[in-house]
Design a protein around this motif. Structure first.
Motif, short mmCIF file in Angstrom:
data_model
loop_
_atom_site.label_atom_id
_atom_site.label_comp_id
_atom_site.label_asym_id
_atom_site.label_seq_id
_atom_site.Cartn_x
_atom_site.Cartn_y
_atom_site.Cartn_z
N MET A 1 27.71 35.54 26.05
CA MET A 1 28.39 36.16 27.19
C MET A 1 27.57 37.32 27.73
O MET A 1 27.50 37.53 28.93
N ASP B 1 31.01 41.79 30.36
CA ASP B 1 31.27 40.43 30.81
C ASP B 1 32.63 39.91 30.41
O ASP B 1 33.15 38.98 31.02
N ARG C 1 45.97 44.00 31.41
CA ARG C 1 46.19 43.07 32.51
C ARG C 1 46.31 43.79 33.85
O ARG C 1 45.82 43.33 34.88
N LYS D 1 39.29 44.77 35.78
CA LYS D 1 38.62 44.00 36.84
C LYS D 1 37.74 42.94 36.20
O LYS D 1 37.16 42.12 36.89
N PRO E 1 37.02 39.75 33.52
CA PRO E 1 37.78 38.67 32.89
C PRO E 1 38.19 39.02 31.45
O PRO E 1 37.41 39.62 30.72
N GLN F 1 46.73 32.93 26.96
CA GLN F 1 46.48 32.53 28.34
C GLN F 1 45.82 31.15 28.32
O GLN F 1 45.60 30.57 27.26
N LYS F 2 45.52 30.63 29.49
CA LYS F 2 45.05 29.25 29.56
C LYS F 2 43.58 29.11 29.90
O LYS F 2 43.03 28.02 29.85
N LEU F 3 42.94 30.22 30.27
CA LEU F 3 41.55 30.13 30.71
C LEU F 3 40.62 30.31 29.51
O LEU F 3 40.77 31.28 28.77
N HIS F 4 39.68 29.38 29.35
CA HIS F 4 38.58 29.53 28.39
C HIS F 4 38.99 29.29 26.94
O HIS F 4 38.36 28.52 26.23
N THR G 1 29.15 31.54 26.95
CA THR G 1 29.39 30.94 28.25
C THR G 1 28.34 29.84 28.45
O THR G 1 27.65 29.46 27.50
N MET H 1 46.76 22.82 33.74
CA MET H 1 47.00 24.26 33.72
C MET H 1 48.48 24.55 33.99
O MET H 1 49.05 25.44 33.40
N GLU I 1 52.53 36.44 37.41
CA GLU I 1 51.97 35.84 36.20
C GLU I 1 52.97 34.96 35.45
O GLU I 1 52.59 34.16 34.62
N ASP J 1 49.48 29.99 36.80
CA ASP J 1 48.61 30.02 35.62
C ASP J 1 47.17 30.38 35.92
O ASP J 1 46.44 30.82 35.05
N LEU J 2 46.75 30.13 37.15
CA LEU J 2 45.33 30.32 37.48
C LEU J 2 45.22 30.57 38.98
O LEU J 2 45.92 29.93 39.76
N ARG K 1 40.16 40.42 42.69
CA ARG K 1 39.80 41.04 41.42
C ARG K 1 40.59 42.33 41.19
O ARG K 1 41.03 42.64 40.09
N GLU K 2 40.79 43.09 42.27
CA GLU K 2 41.50 44.37 42.14
C GLU K 2 42.99 44.17 41.88
O GLU K 2 43.63 44.98 41.24
N LYS L 1 46.93 39.90 38.45
CA LYS L 1 47.31 40.02 37.04
C LYS L 1 47.11 38.68 36.35
O LYS L 1 47.27 38.56 35.15
N PRO M 1 44.89 35.22 35.38
CA PRO M 1 43.48 34.84 35.21
C PRO M 1 42.92 34.15 36.46
O PRO M 1 43.62 33.36 37.10
N CYS M 2 41.69 34.50 36.81
CA CYS M 2 41.05 33.96 38.02
C CYS M 2 39.74 33.28 37.66
O CYS M 2 39.09 33.67 36.70
N ILE M 3 39.36 32.31 38.48
CA ILE M 3 37.97 31.88 38.47
C ILE M 3 37.38 32.37 39.78
O ILE M 3 37.74 31.89 40.85
N GLN N 1 31.53 33.94 37.49
CA GLN N 1 31.94 34.67 36.29
C GLN N 1 31.60 33.81 35.08
O GLN N 1 31.07 32.71 35.21
N LYS N 2 31.89 34.32 33.90
CA LYS N 2 31.44 33.62 32.69
C LYS N 2 32.55 32.95 31.92
O LYS N 2 32.28 32.21 30.98
N LEU N 3 33.79 33.21 32.29
CA LEU N 3 34.90 32.68 31.51
C LEU N 3 35.31 31.31 32.05
O LEU N 3 35.52 31.17 33.25
N HIS N 4 35.41 30.33 31.17
CA HIS N 4 35.99 29.02 31.47
C HIS N 4 35.06 28.12 32.29
O HIS N 4 34.83 26.97 31.95
#
Lengths: 408, 408
Positions: free
Chosen positions: A105, A187, A202, A206, A208, A381-384, A396, B105, B183, B187-188, B202-203, B206, B208-210, B381-384
Motif C-alpha cells: 500500500m 494510503d 469515519r 479523507k 480510505p 465494511q464491504k470495500l477491499h 494493493t 455490494m 451509511e 454501501d459504496l 472525499r470531504e 461517510k 466507502p468510495c472508489i 486510490q489503492k483500496l479494493h
C-alpha cells in the motif's frame, strides 16, 4: 514527519521478502534482549491504574507476554509473502504485455487503544508486507508504546533501514485528526477500537479506511431448531467472552419454541450471570425461570452489549427475523439455528453480514479461528476486506505495461 | 427513498444470473422501442446550450448513439457473473465448513456529470452484479436522465422487480450530500467526474468510495531512450485526446537528450497545436523550434491540463525524475522510455501509480484497452480497485460458516 515516512517507504519497496522476514527476526531478538526496558516503561503506565481496573489487565506486560509477543513476531515472519503476486500476465492484441501484480500500500496509519502489544503486532504485519506504519496509540499506554517503538527503531537501524518506517504519533488527539486528513502521505487508515473511535474516523478521514468494529450479532432460533443444540450455542455465543465483537447480543426466537427453549437456557444464564432484556411475548417465560429479566425497551435492540446482557425478540416467522436483523444488525456475524436446510439457505443468502452461520456459535468470527494467521482486524465494511482480514489485505495492485513503442 | 432501495435490493439478491441477464436484454429492447421519447427529452436538455459549447456534444443523443447504447447493454449481458464465486471452501479442524464467496455490494451510489449514456452504462453494470443503483446525474442532463431511468423502470416492472432498484436523485446538490452521509442505506459511492466533484465527495462521504479521477501523467525520456520512438509516444500521449485522464501532462527529459529530442517533437507539436511550458534548461531548445513556448511556472507542474498543453522538466538522472514524479503525480499512469532494462525495472518498481509503462503511451490506461469489458472508471486510490476497473469490483465477500452445533 509523514512526508519522511512516505519517503522512507520507498526503501522498503526495494527489499526482498527474505530481507523483510529477517527484519522481523531481528525485532523478535531485540524484544527479548530489551524486555527489562519494556517492563520498566510498562510499570510507569500501570502506575496510573488500580489493579482492579479492567484497563490494568489490558495494559499489563510481563515476561510471559513479552515472550509470546516475540514468538508471535517469529510466526509472522514465516507467513507467505503477499507482495509480488502475479494476478494477470497477458499479451494484448497490439503486442503490449500487461501484468497486474500485488504491491505494498505504501504508508498505513493505524489508530488503536490501550493494549500495547498491538504496537508490535501491527508494525510487523506492515513491515513484512512492505509498508511503512504510522501508529497512534492511546495515551494510557504511552510509555510502553514508546519503549516498543524504540526497539522497532533499533531493529530498523541494525538492518540499515530508515527508522522513519515506523512512527509513533504523540497521543494528543489533534495528531489523529491530522493523520486522517494527510491523503498525500498516507494510503490507508485502519482504526481499531471502540465504536466512538470508528465513528470519529469515519467523520473525519479523507483517506480510505478499513473500518473494524462493532458487532451487533443476532442468532435466530427457528421453529425447527434442535433446541438442545440451540441452548448450548446461545450460551456459548453470549457467555464465553462477552467483551468481544463476535459475542451474541440479541436472541431472536420463533414464537412456537420460546416456551420450550427458555428452560434449556436457565443453567447457562445462571452460570454466567446473564441478564435478559425480553420482549413482551418472551418475558413471562424468562420470568418463570427466576433469572434476572427486564422488559426490553426499543434501545435494547441494535445494542452491542459487550457485557453479560442479552436482548430477546420473538418473531412469527423467518421473514420477521430477517427484517429485525436488517434493521438492527451491524453486518458483522449473524446465525440461524434450524434443521430445515431450505430455511437455512434463505437466511445465509439474504442476510447481509460479513459472516453468516448455520448451527454454530458466532464466536468463531476471528482470523485465528478461520485459519488466516495473524489477524489485523474484523472489517465491518464491504470495500477491499470483509470480516476477519490479515496480511494479504495490506497490499494493493499495480498494472505494469511493457511496450515496444506502442501508441493508441 | 434510500431505505426503499435497500429493501428492494434483497429481491435482486434472489435472482439467478440468467434472470439478471434477461433484465438487461429487456432494457436494450425498450431503449430501442422508446428511442423517440429519449430524443425528445434530450432535445429539451440541448436547448440550453449553443452547439458550439463542448457540453452540447457530450449531452447529445441521436439515433446512432442510442443504438450503440442498446447494443452495449446487450454486450454487458454476456459478461461473466461476478456473483457467487467461491474464493475459499474448506473444513476447519473443528469440523466447521468455511466458505468465502462473492456477493453483491447491495446499494451503489454513483455521482456523475453531463453525459446521459452513463445513466444506462452504470445502471446495467450494477443490476447485472446484483446491486441496486442510486444515480445522481448533472442538472444539464436532467430531461435525458429522467427519460432513460423511466425506461429502466419499465424494464424492471416488466421483469416483476421493484422499480426502486434504480433511483434517480433530484439534481439539487443537497441530495448529493445526503447520499454521501447515508451509511445505513448505501454501501459504496463511485464519483465519476471532475476533480472538484471528487474532492467534494472525499470531504463529505461517510460511505466507502472508489475515487475515479484526475490523472497527472508523466513520461520520462531517459538518456538511453530511442528518441524516434520517444517522440512518437510523447505526441500520441499528449495529442491524441488531451481531454482524458490518461493523457500526458508533463514530459520529463534527461538533460543529455533534450537538445536532440526537441526537434523530433516539432511536427507533432505543430500538428496538434500543443503549447509547451518549458523549464529553464529546456526552454531554449523549444524556443528554437518556433513552437508556442512559455517559461514554466511552479503551478504548471502537477497540473492536469486536459488541453493541448504540455509542461517540460529537465533532470540530471533517474533519481531526480523519480523525485519529480513522486512530488507531482496523481498516481494514475507514469511511463519511462529507455532501452536500459535495469533502469526501466527500477522505474516500474519504485513509481507508485495505478499503471506504470515501459516504452509505450500512457493513453492505454483504459478498461477497454486492458480487455476488461465495460469499464466503470479508473480508480486512483489503492483500496479494493486500482486503475481501470469493471464489473468484478462491484461485489464484496461473505463468509459462510456451516456447523453441527460447534461452540468455542
Amino acid at each position: 514527519m509523514l512526508q519522511q515516512t512516505q519517503q522512507a517507504s520507498i526503501a522498503l519497496r526495494r527489499l526482498s521478502y527474505e530481507q523483510r522476514a529477517a527484519l522481523l527476526l531481528e525485532i523478535a531478538k531485540l524484544l527479548r534482549r530489551y524486555s527489562n526496558d519494556i517492563l520498566e516503561a510498562n510499570a510507569k503506565d500501570l502506575a496510573s491504574f488500580p489493579t482492579s481496573d479492567p484497563l490494568y489487565d489490558r495494559l499489563l506486560l510481563d515476561a510471559g507476554r513479552i515472550e509470546r509477543l516475540a514468538s508471535a513476531v517469529e510466526q509472522v515472519s514465516t507467513l507467505e509473502d503477499p507482495v509480488g503476486k502475479v494476478l494477470i500476465d497477458k499479451i494484448l492484441p497490439n503486442g503490449l504485455r500487461l501484468k497486474k501484480i500485488t504491491v505494498p500500500m505504501g504508508v498505513i496509519g493505524i489508530i488503536y487503544e490501550s493494549r500495547p502489544n498491538v504496537t508490535i503486532d501491527v508494525a510487523v504485519l506492515c513491515l513484512l508486507s512492505g509498508n511503512a506504519a504510522v501508529l497512534k496509540g492511546g495515551k494510557e499506554a504511552f510509555y510502553s508504546n514508546t519503549a516498543l517503538v524504540s526497539i522497532l527503531h533499533k531493529a530498523l537501524a541494525k538492518s540499515g533501514l530508515p527508522t522513519e518506517l515506523v512512527q509513533l504519533l504523540p497521543t494528543d488527539r489533534r495528531y489523529t485528526t491530522e493523520l486522517l486528513q494527510a491523503e498525500k502521505y498516507v494510503d490507508l487508515i485502519i482504526p481499531r477500537g471502540s465504536q466512538s473511535l470508528i465513528n470519529y474516523v469515519r467523520e473525519n478521514a479523507k483517506i480510505p479506511c478499513i473500518e473494524t468494529g462493532a458487532g451487533v450479532c443476532h442468532t435466530y432460533v427457528a421453529k425447527n431448531a434442535n433446541l438442545e443444540m440451540a441452548a448450548k450455542i446461545i450460551i456459548n455465543a453470549k457467555g464465553s467472552r462477552p467483551s468481544v465483537c463476535n459475542a451474541l447480543d440479541c436472541l431472536i426466537v420463533h414464537e412456537d419454541v420460546v416456551e420450550s427453549l427458555a428452560p434449556l437456557l436457565k443453567s447457562g444464564l445462571e452460570q454466567y450471570g446473564i441478564s435478559v432484556y425480553a420482549d413482551e411475548v418472551s418475558f413471562p417465560y424468562f420470568k418463570r425461570l427466576q433469572v434476572p429479566v427486564t422488559p426490553a425497551l426499543e434501545e435494547n435492540f441494535g445494542k452491542e452489549w459487550l457485557d453479560y446482557k442479552l436482548s430477546v425478540k420473538t418473531v412469527k416467522d423467518l421473514n420477521e427475523a430477517l427484517a429485525h436483523i436488517q434493521k438492527y444488525s451491524s453486518k458483522h456475524s449473524e446465525a440461524i439455528l434450524t434443521v430445515d436446510e431450505e430455511e437455512a439457505q434463505r437466511f445465509l443468502q439474504e442476510v447481509d453480514a460479513a459472516a453468516v452461520y448455520h448451527n454454530a456459535s458466532t464466536r468463531f468470527t476471528d482470523g485465528g479461528e478461520f485459519g488466516l494467521g495473524a489477524e489485523i482486524g474484523i472489517s465491518t465494511q464491504k470495500l477491499h476486506a470483509r470480516g476477519p482480514f490479515a496480511l494479504e489485505k495490506l497490499v494493493t495492485e499495480k498494472w505494469i505495461v511493457l511496450g515496444e513503442g506502442q501508441i493508441r
